[in-house]
Scaffold this motif. Structure first.
Motif, PDB file in Angstrom:
ATOM      1  N   MET A   1       0.831  -0.934   0.158  1.00 27.53           N
ATOM      2  CA  MET A   1      -0.032  -0.212   0.392  1.00 27.53           C
ATOM      3  C   MET A   1       0.909   1.002   0.360  1.00 27.53           C
ATOM      4  SD  MET A   1      -2.832  -1.019  -0.067  1.00 27.53           S
ATOM      5  CE  MET A   1      -2.612  -2.380  -0.970  1.00 27.53           C
ATOM      6  N   GLU A   2       0.336   2.198  -0.824  1.00 32.14           N
ATOM      7  CA  GLU A   2       0.990   3.845  -0.715  1.00 32.14           C
ATOM      8  C   GLU A   2       0.708   4.599   0.813  1.00 32.14           C
ATOM      9  OE1 GLU A   2       0.438   6.723  -4.208  1.00 32.14           O
ATOM     10  OE2 GLU A   2      -0.659   4.301  -4.936  1.00 32.14           O
ATOM     11  N   GLY A   3      -0.134   3.887   1.469  1.00 27.92           N
ATOM     12  CA  GLY A   3      -0.565   4.650   2.579  1.00 27.92           C
ATOM     13  C   GLY A   3      -1.721   3.499   3.356  1.00 27.92           C
ATOM     14  N   VAL A   4      -1.931   3.847   4.687  1.00 29.05           N
ATOM     15  CA  VAL A   4      -2.463   3.347   5.279  1.00 29.05           C
ATOM     16  C   VAL A   4      -3.234   5.065   6.319  1.00 29.05           C
ATOM     17  CG1 VAL A   4      -3.454   1.310   7.587  1.00 29.05           C
ATOM     18  CG2 VAL A   4      -1.289   1.211   5.777  1.00 29.05           C
ATOM     19  N   PHE A   5      -4.661   4.426   6.475  1.00 32.02           N
ATOM     20  CA  PHE A   5      -5.821   5.244   7.626  1.00 32.02           C
ATOM     21  C   PHE A   5      -5.910   3.657   8.677  1.00 32.02           C
ATOM     22  CE2 PHE A   5      -9.827   6.191   8.672  1.00 32.02           C
ATOM     23  CZ  PHE A   5      -8.993   7.408   9.522  1.00 32.02           C
ATOM     24  N   LEU A   6      -5.573   4.691  10.116  1.00 35.36           N
ATOM     25  CA  LEU A   6      -5.639   3.282  11.114  1.00 35.36           C
ATOM     26  C   LEU A   6      -6.615   4.470  11.994  1.00 35.36           C
ATOM     27  CD1 LEU A   6      -4.600   0.738  12.642  1.00 35.36           C
ATOM     28  CD2 LEU A   6      -2.693   1.929  13.127  1.00 35.36           C
TER      29      LEU A   6
ATOM     30  N   VAL B   1       4.468  -0.453   5.275  1.00 42.14           N
ATOM     31  CA  VAL B   1       4.113   0.731   4.925  1.00 42.14           C
ATOM     32  C   VAL B   1       5.163   2.076   5.415  1.00 42.14           C
ATOM     33  CG1 VAL B   1       2.263   2.219   5.632  1.00 42.14           C
ATOM     34  CG2 VAL B   1       1.995  -0.181   5.363  1.00 42.14           C
ATOM     35  N   ARG B   2       4.888   3.375   4.140  1.00 46.78           N
ATOM     36  CA  ARG B   2       5.707   4.391   4.241  1.00 46.78           C
ATOM     37  C   ARG B   2       4.549   5.119   5.274  1.00 46.78           C
ATOM     38  NH1 ARG B   2       6.594   3.023  -1.191  1.00 46.78           N
ATOM     39  NH2 ARG B   2       5.796   4.823  -1.872  1.00 46.78           N
ATOM     40  N   ARG B   3       3.572   5.499   4.532  1.00 41.65           N
ATOM     41  CA  ARG B   3       2.887   6.504   5.692  1.00 41.65           C
ATOM     42  C   ARG B   3       1.194   5.684   5.755  1.00 41.65           C
ATOM     43  NH1 ARG B   3       1.513  10.114   0.766  1.00 41.65           N
ATOM     44  NH2 ARG B   3       3.693   9.961   0.489  1.00 41.65           N
ATOM     45  N   THR B   4       0.743   6.334   7.337  1.00 43.35           N
ATOM     46  CA  THR B   4       0.430   6.285   7.908  1.00 43.35           C
ATOM     47  C   THR B   4      -0.426   7.025   8.319  1.00 43.35           C
ATOM     48  OG1 THR B   4       1.037   3.213   8.586  1.00 43.35           O
ATOM     49  CG2 THR B   4      -0.802   4.633   9.731  1.00 43.35           C
ATOM     50  N   VAL B   5      -1.977   7.669   8.459  1.00 45.16           N
ATOM     51  CA  VAL B   5      -2.839   7.885   8.927  1.00 45.16           C
ATOM     52  C   VAL B   5      -3.128   7.916  10.145  1.00 45.16           C
ATOM     53  CG1 VAL B   5      -4.294   9.711   9.397  1.00 45.16           C
ATOM     54  CG2 VAL B   5      -2.938   9.688   7.274  1.00 45.16           C
TER      55      VAL B   5
ATOM     56  N   LEU C   1       3.652  -2.806  14.936  1.00 44.13           N
ATOM     57  CA  LEU C   1       4.246  -3.869  14.242  1.00 44.13           C
ATOM     58  C   LEU C   1       4.486  -4.535  12.602  1.00 44.13           C
ATOM     59  CD1 LEU C   1       7.294  -5.697  15.058  1.00 44.13           C
ATOM     60  CD2 LEU C   1       6.620  -7.608  16.012  1.00 44.13           C
ATOM     61  N   ALA C   2       3.252  -4.682  12.513  1.00 50.89           N
ATOM     62  CA  ALA C   2       2.452  -5.435  11.361  1.00 50.89           C
ATOM     63  C   ALA C   2       2.846  -4.835  10.192  1.00 50.89           C
ATOM     64  CB  ALA C   2       1.231  -6.350  11.375  1.00 50.89           C
ATOM     65  N   LEU C   3       2.493  -3.599  10.806  1.00 47.67           N
ATOM     66  CA  LEU C   3       2.590  -2.561   9.806  1.00 47.67           C
ATOM     67  C   LEU C   3       4.194  -1.619   9.494  1.00 47.67           C
ATOM     68  CD1 LEU C   3      -0.264  -0.279  10.539  1.00 47.67           C
ATOM     69  CD2 LEU C   3      -0.840  -1.075   9.109  1.00 47.67           C
ATOM     70  N   ARG C   4       4.643  -2.002  10.331  1.00 46.17           N
ATOM     71  CA  ARG C   4       6.401  -1.981  10.242  1.00 46.17           C
ATOM     72  C   ARG C   4       6.685  -2.972   9.442  1.00 46.17           C
ATOM     73  NH1 ARG C   4       9.956  -1.871  13.935  1.00 46.17           N
ATOM     74  NH2 ARG C   4      10.789  -4.007  13.241  1.00 46.17           N
ATOM     75  N   GLN C   5       5.968  -4.188   9.462  1.00 48.16           N
ATOM     76  CA  GLN C   5       6.716  -5.187   8.807  1.00 48.16           C
ATOM     77  C   GLN C   5       6.377  -5.364   7.483  1.00 48.16           C
ATOM     78  OE1 GLN C   5       6.068  -8.141  10.924  1.00 48.16           O
ATOM     79  NE2 GLN C   5       8.209  -7.947  12.737  1.00 48.16           N
ATOM     80  N   ALA C   6       5.210  -4.456   6.961  1.00 51.59           N
ATOM     81  CA  ALA C   6       4.387  -4.525   5.877  1.00 51.59           C
ATOM     82  C   ALA C   6       4.923  -2.855   4.930  1.00 51.59           C
ATOM     83  CB  ALA C   6       3.603  -4.856   5.347  1.00 51.59           C
TER      84      ALA C   6
END
Ligand SMILES: NC(=O)c1ccc[n+]([C@@H]2O[C@H](COP(=O)([O-])OP(=O)(O)OC[C@H]3O[C@@H](n4cnc5c(N)ncnc54)[C@H](OP(=O)(O)O)[C@@H]3O)[C@@H](O)[C@H]2O)c1
Length: 278
Positions: A63-68, A90-94, A83-88
């Protein structure tokens, strides 16, 4: 493509619509595929659950980005979600947090989650909205049946914000790649009391709406009777007390600063949602 968690909720749902309108590709995260059926083929659906952090990681791959947002029912595994997001990769999370401070249970919860994202090394921008205008839906039943709304906030004023505006700020961060070192504190543009908000509803409805004061504990009991989990009802009660005694009487200019336009007014929100109250 952007992964939107809470896609079937108030903010996430608006964000999906806005990203689609901008021609972006969306993957909607939900526990129940049927809840995303409204978008048909226009979105990709990822079935998962915050209580199974690996499902978030799998959905976030590529994904280019994630809305969490926060699945309140599964807070204890939030660090693993991060941790799962870091391991995936993902460069940009809101992250949808809350303006509630440390003196509130809901505020402490969100601060812990913000800290978890930092500690796990997830590149992220924090949105801290104040009270949502969608909370007005709680008025729909009695406004329709009795022409009355029950107000546990006395004459306290607040600046509620529309989910559309929170979503628009989230989209700006995700798509334009805005980086913000500090959390974005989001409110609506006007301070008003519940009585003034009820007047706005009456004006749009074209009939009288009485605003009747009730103690906060009665409102909390009522929310529990209507199915809200007791911990969430009690957290909502704390926010209502804060409005009542003036601790929520402030507004920010963040929406205007990020979007270059004023936030939605309470009257406009009622106009757009009036069918719920008729
Ligand atoms: N209301 C306010 O005044 C206010 C103010 C400030 C901050 N907030 C914060 O805003 C957030 C709520 O946002 P909202 O109103 O947009 O949400 P919402 O309309 O209450 O929807 C909840 C969403 O959470 C998803 N969800 C719940 N449990 C989940 C789980 N275990 N796994 C995956 N998804 C789950 C649901 O998805 P599915 O059912 O499709 O799985 C649904 O899309 C909360 O964090 C709240 O603290 C609220």
């Amino acid at each position: 493509m952007y992964l939107i968690t809470g896609a079937t909720g108030h903010v996430g749902g608006q964000l999906v619509e806005q990203l689609l309108a901008q021609g972006k590709k969306v993957r909607a995260f939900t526990r129940d595929k049927a809840k995303a059926a409204r978008w048909g083929e226009r979105v990709e659906v990822a079935v998962g659950d915050f209580s199974r952090p690996e499902t978030v990681g799998q959905a976030a791959e590529g994904m280019e980005g994630v809305f969490l947002m926060n699945g309140a029912s599964a807070n204890e595994r939030f660090r693993e979600v991060a941790l799962a997001l870091r391991q995936a990769g993902v460069r940009r999370t809101v992250f949808l947090s809350s303006l509630a401070g440390d003196e509130f249970a809901i505020g402490r919860l969100h601060r812990h989650q913000e800290a978890a994202l930092s500690e796990m090394g997830v590149p992220h921008v924090v949105l801290r909205p104040g009270m949502f205008m969608t909370n007005f839906y709680q008025w729909a039943g009695t406004a329709k049946s009795q022409g009355v709304v029950y107000n546990p906030m006395g004459s306290g004023r607040s600046a509620p914000i529309a989910a559309e505006d929170i979503a628009a700020v989230a989209a700006a961060v995700l798509v334009d790649g805005r980086t913000e070192a500090k959390p974005l504190e989001l409110t609506g543009g006007e301070l008003s009391s519940a009585a003034e908000q009820a007047q706005a509803l009456a004006k749009v409805l074209g009939r009288e709406i009485r605003c009747v004061d009730v103690p906060t504990d009665v409102a909390v009991k009522n929310m529990i009777e209507h199915g809200l989990p007791p911990a969430m009802a009690s957290a909502a009660g704390e926010s209502m007390e804060a409005v009542r005694d003036g601790r929520a009487t402030f507004k920010t200019d963040t929406v205007e600063r990020v979007l270059g336009r004023a936030p939605m007014t309470v009257e406009e929100w009622f106009r757009r949602n009036i069918r719920m109250f008729q």
